[in-house]
Design an enzyme around this catalytic site. Sequence first.
Site, PDB file in Angstrom:
ATOM      1  N   ILE A   1       0.509  -0.976   0.359  1.00 59.72           N
ATOM      2  CA  ILE A   1       0.399   0.068  -0.208  1.00 59.72           C
ATOM      3  C   ILE A   1       1.061   1.401   0.219  1.00 59.72           C
ATOM      4  O   ILE A   1       0.830   2.127  -0.838  1.00 59.72           O
ATOM      5  CB  ILE A   1      -0.232  -0.483   1.205  1.00 59.72           C
ATOM      6  CG1 ILE A   1      -1.865  -1.055   1.476  1.00 59.72           C
ATOM      7  CG2 ILE A   1      -1.376   1.321   1.515  1.00 59.72           C
ATOM      8  CD1 ILE A   1      -3.540  -1.678   1.911  1.00 59.72           C
TER       9      ILE A   1
ATOM     10  N   HIS B   1     -13.993   3.155   8.044  1.00 58.71           N
ATOM     11  CA  HIS B   1     -12.982   1.883   7.412  1.00 58.71           C
ATOM     12  C   HIS B   1     -13.245   1.943   6.255  1.00 58.71           C
ATOM     13  O   HIS B   1     -13.938   0.564   6.086  1.00 58.71           O
ATOM     14  CB  HIS B   1     -13.117   1.276   8.719  1.00 58.71           C
ATOM     15  CG  HIS B   1     -12.066   0.257   8.533  1.00 58.71           C
ATOM     16  ND1 HIS B   1     -11.610  -0.290   9.758  1.00 58.71           N
ATOM     17  CD2 HIS B   1     -11.133  -0.437   8.218  1.00 58.71           C
ATOM     18  CE1 HIS B   1     -10.601  -1.508   9.552  1.00 58.71           C
ATOM     19  NE2 HIS B   1     -10.367  -0.946   8.326  1.00 58.71           N
ATOM     20  N   ILE B   2     -13.334   2.838   5.366  1.00 63.45           N
ATOM     21  CA  ILE B   2     -13.385   2.147   4.196  1.00 63.45           C
ATOM     22  C   ILE B   2     -12.457   1.746   2.896  1.00 63.45           C
ATOM     23  O   ILE B   2     -12.872   2.123   1.572  1.00 63.45           O
ATOM     24  CB  ILE B   2     -14.740   3.265   3.636  1.00 63.45           C
ATOM     25  CG1 ILE B   2     -14.452   4.253   3.399  1.00 63.45           C
ATOM     26  CG2 ILE B   2     -16.120   3.178   4.091  1.00 63.45           C
ATOM     27  CD1 ILE B   2     -14.893   5.439   2.552  1.00 63.45           C
ATOM     28  N   GLY B   3     -11.429   2.038   3.156  1.00 62.48           N
ATOM     29  CA  GLY B   3     -10.038   2.157   2.919  1.00 62.48           C
ATOM     30  C   GLY B   3     -10.440   0.841   1.805  1.00 62.48           C
ATOM     31  O   GLY B   3      -9.831   1.198   0.383  1.00 62.48           O
ATOM     32  N   ALA B   4     -11.093  -0.329   2.209  1.00 64.57           N
ATOM     33  CA  ALA B   4     -10.730  -1.457   0.690  1.00 64.57           C
ATOM     34  C   ALA B   4     -12.653  -1.173   0.527  1.00 64.57           C
ATOM     35  O   ALA B   4     -12.759  -2.647   0.072  1.00 64.57           O
ATOM     36  CB  ALA B   4     -10.301  -3.330   1.626  1.00 64.57           C
TER      37      ALA B   4
ATOM     38  N   ASP C   1      10.694   2.527   7.168  1.00 63.44           N
ATOM     39  CA  ASP C   1       9.912   1.526   7.994  1.00 63.44           C
ATOM     40  C   ASP C   1      10.935   0.498   8.055  1.00 63.44           C
ATOM     41  O   ASP C   1      12.495   0.168   7.441  1.00 63.44           O
ATOM     42  CB  ASP C   1       9.340   0.192   6.109  1.00 63.44           C
ATOM     43  CG  ASP C   1       9.163  -0.850   6.092  1.00 63.44           C
ATOM     44  OD1 ASP C   1       9.083  -1.358   6.858  1.00 63.44           O
ATOM     45  OD2 ASP C   1       7.539  -0.860   5.782  1.00 63.44           O
TER      46      ASP C   1
ATOM     47  N   ASP D   1      -9.084   6.914   8.683  1.00 65.27           N
ATOM     48  CA  ASP D   1     -10.279   5.664   8.140  1.00 65.27           C
ATOM     49  C   ASP D   1     -10.712   4.856   9.606  1.00 65.27           C
ATOM     50  O   ASP D   1     -11.663   3.978   8.950  1.00 65.27           O
ATOM     51  CB  ASP D   1     -10.265   5.401   6.928  1.00 65.27           C
ATOM     52  CG  ASP D   1     -10.589   4.555   5.429  1.00 65.27           C
ATOM     53  OD1 ASP D   1     -12.392   5.046   6.199  1.00 65.27           O
ATOM     54  OD2 ASP D   1     -10.846   3.375   5.984  1.00 65.27           O
TER      55      ASP D   1
ATOM     56  N   GLU E   1     -13.971   0.915  16.672  1.00 63.45           N
ATOM     57  CA  GLU E   1     -15.039   1.245  15.532  1.00 63.45           C
ATOM     58  C   GLU E   1     -16.149   0.490  16.191  1.00 63.45           C
ATOM     59  O   GLU E   1     -16.618  -0.140  16.077  1.00 63.45           O
ATOM     60  CB  GLU E   1     -14.598   0.369  14.444  1.00 63.45           C
ATOM     61  CG  GLU E   1     -13.486   1.649  14.558  1.00 63.45           C
ATOM     62  CD  GLU E   1     -12.515   0.585  13.048  1.00 63.45           C
ATOM     63  OE1 GLU E   1     -13.286  -0.153  12.589  1.00 63.45           O
ATOM     64  OE2 GLU E   1     -11.448   0.709  13.185  1.00 63.45           O
TER      65      GLU E   1
END
Length: 309
Positions: free
Chosen positions: A153, A281-284, A172, A258, A263
């Site tokens: 991502i 939480h609509i990322g996917a 990272d 998101d 939640e």
Amino acid sequence: MQASGRVLVCDSIDQAGIDSMKRAGLNVDYKPEIKADELVKTVRDYDVIVVRSRTKVTKDVVDASNAKIIARVGVGLDNVDTKAAEAKKIRVINAPEAASVAVGELAIGLMISLARSIPRADAEAKKGNWIKKELMGSQLSGKYLGIVGVGNIGRNIGRMAKALRMNLIGYDPYPISKEFVSETGMIVTDLDTLLESADFVTCHVPSTPETKHMFNAGRLAKMKSTAFLINTSRGEIIDENALYEALKSGRLAGAALDVFEVEPPTNKQLISLPNVVCTPHIGAQTKEAQELASTVIAEKIIQILRGVI
């Protein structure tokens, strides 16, 4: 070659994956509203457990099961007790590749929404309030985007941001692809330097004990007062109370979230701030991503049960 076995699908997934498993010869039971107590009672009858994020595959579920595979139709595995599964020699699989475009596009959309105050502009215009003079925004072009977590991502976002003529900074704990760094000109650095330098910071790390509240008061204080924070990964990585204080006091310009620690979110003071953009939480949550995740997981299940992988 046909596969055999019983599959319990515990959450809502795209029909394409269910159809693929049935065509391969698997017996699929679709119970997208199954409760935890019922799952514990019935899971022993299945060879495969398929979940998204709603269902928690706890140690109790794992201990009660005779499954060969636990499959997560999505990126993370934080709702699966992977240690318990490993102890019972159960294969745990997911589809990290499926949502990378959808989540990346949402993150870019949230960045633009913050930079141009799009949600506020929309709400006020619909009320009949013409607040043009109050909405002085900023461009993404030329700004520094800090990407925390440069996996599938993170790299997708980097490529999109590069097309918008942004400069990339990456952090990272694991090695970042040298090819990607060469392709995008990303500056690889430590987390503190990234936070001190970036105009936008976007987060793409899993929920682990090490990442819990990695964005605490101290880390947030290192960010520019003009910077924006975007989180489309896991809510637990941000200390929401610390973020609220930073945003309310003006130590941070804005945030787009998101995902949340709880939640649906219960931290009403945070999500009510005018410099916070929220999505549920609509990322996917795109048709393409859900279909791909479902079919990728179905194919992995079929191949494992056939003994191919």
